[in-house]
Motif scaffolding. Structure first.
Motif, PDB file in Angstrom:
ATOM      1  N   THR A 432      54.449  40.996  13.433  1.00 32.81           N
ATOM      2  CA  THR A 432      54.490  39.577  13.071  1.00 32.81           C
ATOM      3  C   THR A 432      54.133  39.383  11.604  1.00 32.81           C
ATOM      4  O   THR A 432      54.802  38.632  10.873  1.00 32.81           O
ATOM      5  CB  THR A 432      53.532  38.784  13.967  1.00 32.81           C
ATOM      6  N   GLN A 433      53.081  40.069  11.133  1.00 34.16           N
ATOM      7  CA  GLN A 433      52.706  39.946   9.732  1.00 34.16           C
ATOM      8  C   GLN A 433      53.736  40.600   8.813  1.00 34.16           C
ATOM      9  O   GLN A 433      53.908  40.167   7.668  1.00 34.16           O
ATOM     10  CB  GLN A 433      51.329  40.576   9.513  1.00 34.16           C
ATOM     11  N   THR A 434      54.441  41.610   9.317  1.00 34.56           N
ATOM     12  CA  THR A 434      55.523  42.205   8.524  1.00 34.56           C
ATOM     13  C   THR A 434      56.631  41.194   8.277  1.00 34.56           C
ATOM     14  O   THR A 434      57.125  41.053   7.148  1.00 34.56           O
ATOM     15  CB  THR A 434      56.072  43.443   9.248  1.00 34.56           C
ATOM     16  N   ALA A 435      57.032  40.486   9.328  1.00 26.91           N
ATOM     17  CA  ALA A 435      58.061  39.452   9.157  1.00 26.91           C
ATOM     18  C   ALA A 435      57.576  38.343   8.233  1.00 26.91           C
ATOM     19  O   ALA A 435      58.351  37.837   7.403  1.00 26.91           O
ATOM     20  CB  ALA A 435      58.453  38.887  10.521  1.00 26.91           C
ATOM     21  N   HIS A 436      56.315  37.961   8.318  1.00 28.17           N
ATOM     22  CA  HIS A 436      55.771  36.926   7.430  1.00 28.17           C
ATOM     23  C   HIS A 436      55.729  37.412   5.981  1.00 28.17           C
ATOM     24  O   HIS A 436      55.986  36.632   5.047  1.00 28.17           O
ATOM     25  CB  HIS A 436      54.370  36.540   7.893  1.00 28.17           C
ATOM     26  N   THR A 464      45.033  34.402   5.159  1.00 21.24           N
ATOM     27  CA  THR A 464      43.875  34.849   5.927  1.00 21.24           C
ATOM     28  C   THR A 464      43.784  36.369   5.909  1.00 21.24           C
ATOM     29  O   THR A 464      44.652  37.080   5.375  1.00 21.24           O
ATOM     30  CB  THR A 464      43.973  34.351   7.372  1.00 21.24           C
ATOM     31  N   VAL A 465      42.733  36.874   6.546  1.00 19.23           N
ATOM     32  CA  VAL A 465      42.512  38.309   6.568  1.00 19.23           C
ATOM     33  C   VAL A 465      43.546  39.024   7.435  1.00 19.23           C
ATOM     34  O   VAL A 465      43.755  40.246   7.291  1.00 19.23           O
ATOM     35  CB  VAL A 465      41.079  38.595   7.073  1.00 19.23           C
ATOM     36  N   MET A 466      44.230  38.286   8.324  1.00 20.78           N
ATOM     37  CA  MET A 466      45.236  38.912   9.180  1.00 20.78           C
ATOM     38  C   MET A 466      46.436  39.415   8.386  1.00 20.78           C
ATOM     39  O   MET A 466      47.226  40.213   8.888  1.00 20.78           O
ATOM     40  CB  MET A 466      45.711  37.917  10.247  1.00 20.78           C
ATOM     41  N   ARG A 467      46.594  38.981   7.134  1.00 25.19           N
ATOM     42  CA  ARG A 467      47.707  39.471   6.325  1.00 25.19           C
ATOM     43  C   ARG A 467      47.580  40.955   5.995  1.00 25.19           C
ATOM     44  O   ARG A 467      48.555  41.584   5.606  1.00 25.19           O
ATOM     45  CB  ARG A 467      47.812  38.649   5.046  1.00 25.19           C
ATOM     46  N   PRO A 490      45.366  47.375   0.196  1.00 28.15           N
ATOM     47  CA  PRO A 490      44.058  47.745   0.765  1.00 28.15           C
ATOM     48  C   PRO A 490      44.017  47.493   2.263  1.00 28.15           C
ATOM     49  O   PRO A 490      44.690  46.592   2.775  1.00 28.15           O
ATOM     50  CB  PRO A 490      43.077  46.832   0.018  1.00 28.15           C
ATOM     51  N   PRO A 491      43.219  48.265   3.000  1.00 32.10           N
ATOM     52  CA  PRO A 491      43.090  48.025   4.449  1.00 32.10           C
ATOM     53  C   PRO A 491      42.287  46.767   4.717  1.00 32.10           C
ATOM     54  O   PRO A 491      41.671  46.180   3.818  1.00 32.10           O
ATOM     55  CB  PRO A 491      42.374  49.280   4.952  1.00 32.10           C
ATOM     56  N   MET A 492      42.297  46.373   5.964  1.00 30.40           N
ATOM     57  CA  MET A 492      41.561  45.174   6.351  1.00 30.40           C
ATOM     58  C   MET A 492      40.066  45.413   6.175  1.00 30.40           C
ATOM     59  O   MET A 492      39.535  46.420   6.657  1.00 30.40           O
ATOM     60  CB  MET A 492      41.872  44.804   7.814  1.00 30.40           C
TER      61      MET A 492
END
Length: 687
Positions: A432-436, A464-467, A490-492
């Motif tokens: 989902t974040q890839t598509a966003h 947000t951090v979910m990106r 960078p990683p989450m």
């Protein structure tokens, strides 16, 4: 007309009779038709009015209100009640309830006797089955969902959820509310004002829910009678009244010996469930009705489905079959004619009850085992790809999903080792974040090929951090030269501390689970595995009887590659759980290898259920596991921790570092040739 009315000697003047005719027949052609009716059958005014037209009923009502003599307002010919005859059934005037009650036939799908309509092929379908017919589903012009939509009127093409009626003043109740026919002179609110009458109990003008034996209306509040049960004396809702006038609550009615009768097939004395048959005899009969042909013979391709369902507990199967949606599901499977496969169940729309039916068939070996989490993830990926409008972005997400995620998951997981819900959810977040991310690049006026470090920094700062979930896609795209510029994603950030229980709280809970015999055995075993061995609930739920090994007087539990000895009284609890694991009653029969059988056939207990049970005793499972792992990591090397408890070597090393263990630092010092004085200890001879 005057001749007929004068001959009846109504006792009314000529002017009143003229007004009656004018009200009943306002137009000349209606007067002529009424005259023809009375000339053909003069008894329409003296008791045979149900065979006449609505004009006859209107004329009789007007004359009755003026206290005319020698006229008879007819009762409903079907129920015998003296109510308004507002509709027609079988050529005679009737009340509004009788046509709905009489116009009932067995539904060709679910078999229930209900008021029916016609399906696309002309078959009789009840309202529920008609709404589930895929041929009646279209795309709503408002919300875009594929469901049942209205076919006529100003709202044609709109589903029932999106229906919004215009606001008008209801012609019956006078309220300003959304109404049918709002643009006409007689708007009607959807609440059913035509069925509103004065309640015989409370006297309020409310919607009629039921009627008394004498036909008096009762509203929704007054029809519920709460009084003392004539048997148990408790004030509860009256479920039924015996012929002797005895009022019984549901509990007493369900235990009433008068309800028990001999089964018409096997003769056992029990409460009949269907057509005078007991539960055990009614289940095969009902299944043959739903899965068989006109002669009751089950189709050859559906025999595995029949045996898988018939092998379950009769009461549970009968309750499941009595739901119209489940019966409709089996009827749709019967219409396929062929053998049932996983693809057959996937194609059923709507899919209400398909998941449970699939588990029953898998447990009954009518279907092979399949990784349902992985299959659901594949269907979700297909839906996600269809929602991406840009063709190039859709191609990138398709390649990333299938070659990076799904390919890796298919090689690592199998039906015997299925995909966990947590891993599937993580993949969904990532895609989902890839598509966003790709959509954000397009709106920013750039592309993935021209993406730079400034674009990534702006993307992470703007949301947000979910990106950060798009990191795996960016690294994958950089390795395959989809991104030309060097970038760093960078990683989450993970600065969340490991929360754990205090030592006194942990040992207090462990002491309670060890020695409190009032606690259920399942809760005691699960709680002790969390508090003493640091096991996650996902792993505890999938323990089988093969993990419990009894060797003489010792009991060993396999959690990693090396079994561990279980001290008493946990060993006794594990043996008791392995011997008595019937599990909750459910549908279907299956060999239960699980140490904690679940509510569904062939499935272990869910982690959410176990977590809720531990929370009821004041034990947060995550904190209890963190406390146990922190304590154990301080006492043993990471390699031993990994082998004994089944923890990954990397995770075991991290737990050892968090616990302050110096073993990893000692190994690093040895590899670099730097021995600290504290480490110069004489080696002890091994056993």
């Amino acid at each position: 007309m005057h001749a007929h009315l004068v001959q009846l000697d109504t006792g009314l003047s000529e002017a009143v009779l003229d007004d009656a005719l004018r009200v009943a027949t306002p137009k000349p052609f209606q007067t002529r038709k009424l005259a023809y009716e009375l000339q053909a059958d003069p008894s329409l005014l003296t008791g045979n009015g149900a065979h006449g037209s609505p004009r006859i009923i209107r004329l009789l009502e007007y004359l009755h209100d003026r206290q005319a003599r020698n006229i008879v307002i007819p009762p409903c010919p079907w129920c015998g009640r003296h109510v308004r005859l507002t509709t027609t059934y079988d050529g005679m005037r009737s009340c509004h309830a009788c046509p709905s009650r009489l116009r009932t036939q067995p539904c060709s799908r679910c078999g229930e006797i209900r008021r029916y309509g016609r399906g696309p092929d002309g078959s009789r379908l009840c309202r529920t089955c008609r709404s589930r017919e895929p041929a009646n589903h279209e795309q709503c012009i408002r919300c875009g969902r594929t469901t049942e939509v209205r076919q006529t009127g100003a709202l044609a093409g709109v589903c029932f959820i999106c229906t919004r009626y215009p606001t008008a003043v209801c012609s019956t109740c006078g309220k300003t509310t959304p109404c049918y026919r709002a643009t006409t002179n007689s708007p009607q609110c959807p609440e059913g004002c035509r069925q509103r009458e004065e309640c015989s109990a409370c006297g309020k003008l409310r919607r009629v829910v039921t009627r008394t034996d004498s036909g008096e209306p009762l509203c929704g509040s007054c029809h519920i009678i709460v009084k003392a049960c004539d048997r148990c004396g408790r004030h509860k809702r009256v479920s039924t009244r015996r012929t002797t006038g005895e009022a019984l609550c549901y509990s007493c009615y369900s235990k009433d010996p008068a309800r028990r009768q001999p089964c018409a097939q096997c003769g056992i004395i029990t409460i009949p469930r269907r057509r005078g048959l007991c539960e055990a005899c009614a289940v095969p009969v009902r299944l043959r009705e739903l899965l068989g042909d006109d002669n009751g013979a089950v189709l050859p391709g559906l025999e595995p489905v029949f045996h898988a369902l018939a092998s379950g507990k009769p009461s549970s199967v009968m309750d499941w079959l009595n739901r119209p949606a489940r019966a409709s599901l089996l009827a749709r499977i019967r219409d396929t004619g062929g053998p049932v496969t996983h693809q057959t169940l996937d194609d059923l729309i709507p899919a209400d009850g398909v998941h449970l039916l699939r588990m029953i068939l898998v447990a009954g070996q009518a279907l092979p085992t399949r990784d349902e989490q992985l299959a659901a993830l594949e269907r979700w990926v297909t839906t996600l790809l269809e929602s991406i409008p840009d063709a190039h972005e859709r191609q990138l997400v398709h390649a990333f999903a299938h070659w990076h995620h799904l390919g890796r998951l298919r090689s690592r997981h199998s039906p015997d080792h299925p995909l966990s819900p947590h891993t599937a959810a993580n993949v969904r977040y990532c895609l989902t974040q890839t598509a966003h991310f790709l959509q954000w690049l397009r709106r920013a006026g750039t592309s993935l090929t021209a993406c730079t470090q400034e674009d990534i920094d702006a993307y992470l700062t703007d949301g947000t951090v979910m990106r950060h979930k798009a990191r795996s896609f960016v690294l994958w795209a950089a390795r395959r030269s989809h991104i030309r510029h060097p970038v760093d994603f960078p990683p989450m950030p993970s600065d969340k501390p490991r929360r754990s229980l205090a030592d006194d709280e942990r040992w207090r809970l462990a002491h309670r689970f060890l020695h409190d015999d009032t606690i259920d055995t399942i809760d005691r075993v699960v709680g002790l595995l969390v508090l003493l061995y640091g096991q996650p609930l996902t792993k505890i739920s999938r323990l089988t009887t093969n993990h419990v090994i009894q060797a003489g007087q010792r009991v060993r539990l396999v959690l990693g590659t090396h079994p561990v000895d279980v001290p008493p009284p946990l060993d006794r609890l594990l043996l008791a759980l392995a011997e008595d694991r019937e599990g909750p009653p459910g549908l279907g029969r299956a060999d239960q290898p699980w140490l904690l059988p679940g509510f569904f056939p062939g499935r272990p207990r869910g982690t959410a259920h176990l977590r809720a049970r531990l929370t009821a005793y004041g034990l947060p499972s995550r904190r209890g596991r963190n406390s146990a792992l922190m304590d154990l990591a301080a006492q043993m090397p990471p390699a031993v921790l990994s082998q004994v408890l089944g923890v990954g070597i990397k995770a075991a090393t991290q737990w050892a570092d968090a616990a302050g263990s110096t073993r990893s630092e000692y190994a690093a010092d040895l590899s670099k040739g730097r021995r600290a004085e504290s480490c110069l200890i004489e080696p002890q001879p091994s056993d």
